[in-house]
Design a protein around this motif. Structure first.
Motif, PDB file in Angstrom:
ATOM      1  N   TYR A  71     -17.014 -26.104  46.024  1.00  0.00           N
ATOM      2  CA  TYR A  71     -18.137 -25.429  46.080  1.00  0.00           C
ATOM      3  C   TYR A  71     -19.025 -25.708  44.868  1.00  0.00           C
ATOM      4  N   LEU A  72     -18.314 -25.930  43.726  1.00  0.00           N
ATOM      5  CA  LEU A  72     -19.327 -26.046  42.377  1.00  0.00           C
ATOM      6  C   LEU A  72     -19.991 -27.737  42.702  1.00  0.00           C
ATOM      7  N   ARG A  73     -19.430 -28.621  43.284  1.00  0.00           N
ATOM      8  CA  ARG A  73     -19.863 -29.863  43.427  1.00  0.00           C
ATOM      9  C   ARG A  73     -20.999 -29.763  44.248  1.00  0.00           C
ATOM     10  N   ARG A  74     -20.968 -29.122  45.498  1.00  0.00           N
ATOM     11  CA  ARG A  74     -21.918 -28.880  46.410  1.00  0.00           C
ATOM     12  C   ARG A  74     -23.108 -28.130  45.905  1.00  0.00           C
ATOM     13  N   GLU A  75     -22.912 -27.272  45.008  1.00  0.00           N
ATOM     14  CA  GLU A  75     -24.141 -26.549  44.251  1.00  0.00           C
ATOM     15  C   GLU A  75     -24.876 -27.439  43.068  1.00  0.00           C
ATOM     16  N   LEU A  76     -23.934 -28.365  42.554  1.00  0.00           N
ATOM     17  CA  LEU A  76     -24.558 -29.402  41.609  1.00  0.00           C
ATOM     18  C   LEU A  76     -25.144 -30.345  42.217  1.00  0.00           C
ATOM     19  N   GLY A  77     -24.818 -30.638  43.681  1.00  0.00           N
ATOM     20  CA  GLY A  77     -25.624 -31.680  44.410  1.00  0.00           C
ATOM     21  C   GLY A  77     -26.996 -31.162  44.699  1.00  0.00           C
ATOM     22  N   ARG A  78     -27.292 -29.736  44.910  1.00  0.00           N
ATOM     23  CA  ARG A  78     -28.379 -29.220  45.176  1.00  0.00           C
ATOM     24  C   ARG A  78     -29.498 -29.359  43.959  1.00  0.00           C
ATOM     25  N   ARG A  79     -28.731 -29.028  42.707  1.00  0.00           N
ATOM     26  CA  ARG A  79     -29.629 -28.912  41.410  1.00  0.00           C
ATOM     27  C   ARG A  79     -29.925 -30.072  40.600  1.00  0.00           C
ATOM     28  N   ILE A  80     -28.998 -31.227  41.019  1.00  0.00           N
ATOM     29  CA  ILE A  80     -29.174 -32.273  40.009  1.00  0.00           C
ATOM     30  C   ILE A  80     -29.238 -33.504  40.660  1.00  0.00           C
ATOM     31  N   ARG A  81     -30.291 -34.419  40.416  1.00  0.00           N
ATOM     32  CA  ARG A  81     -30.743 -35.728  41.405  1.00  0.00           C
ATOM     33  C   ARG A  81     -29.355 -36.700  40.943  1.00  0.00           C
ATOM     34  N   LEU A  82     -28.415 -37.015  41.437  1.00  0.00           N
ATOM     35  CA  LEU A  82     -27.598 -38.266  41.336  1.00  0.00           C
ATOM     36  C   LEU A  82     -27.195 -38.947  42.510  1.00  0.00           C
ATOM     37  N   ARG A  83     -26.890 -40.061  42.293  1.00  0.00           N
ATOM     38  CA  ARG A  83     -26.559 -40.947  43.905  1.00  0.00           C
ATOM     39  C   ARG A  83     -25.122 -40.463  44.083  1.00  0.00           C
ATOM     40  N   HIS A  84     -24.256 -39.984  43.195  1.00  0.00           N
ATOM     41  CA  HIS A  84     -22.830 -39.324  43.658  1.00  0.00           C
ATOM     42  C   HIS A  84     -22.686 -38.281  42.623  1.00  0.00           C
ATOM     43  N   ILE A  85     -22.380 -37.152  43.225  1.00  0.00           N
ATOM     44  CA  ILE A  85     -22.003 -36.125  42.468  1.00  0.00           C
ATOM     45  C   ILE A  85     -20.605 -36.256  42.029  1.00  0.00           C
TER      46      ILE A  85
END
Length: 110
Positions: A71-85
């Motif tokens: 869940y935390l990785r998914r939310e990170l993916g929504r809030r930060i622009r990185l190629r790989h979370i």
């Protein structure tokens, strides 16, 4: 060299907010995210946490954070622009506990 550090700071801010405002796991104790270390390729984030309480509370909190990592990785993916979370690895940080112990020892000397 600056990129992993700046990404680590952003991840620490976002995760801290998510842990304190979004996670509702009853196993979570009073937890503080003290630091985040990123690998050079930005694929793994080692998240250091400090937990108030005994060894059981620490273990339960680390288990709850590990359980919530998807869940935390998914939310990170929504809030930060990185190629790989990055993969999140939660590690107990005893530095605050050690500091409090040193303060108690110094107080007892007076």
């Amino acid at each position: 060299m600056w990129r992993p550090n700046s990404v680590a700071r952003q991840i620490q801010e976002i995760l801290s907010e998510l842990v304190h405002k979004r996670l509702k796991d009853p196993r979570l104790g009073f937890v503080t995210l003290t630091d985040v270390d990123m690998t050079q390729d930005l694929r793994t984030a080692r998240v250091y946490v400090s937990v108030m309480g005994d060894a059981t509370a620490r273990e339960e909190t680390l288990n709850a954070l590990t359980h919530a990592s998807a869940y935390l990785r998914r939310e990170l993916g929504r809030r930060i622009r990185l190629r790989h979370i990055p993969e999140l690895l939660f590690v107990y940080d005893a530095s605050i506990e050690r500091g409090a112990r040193i303060n108690r020892l110094l107080d007892s000397l007076e």
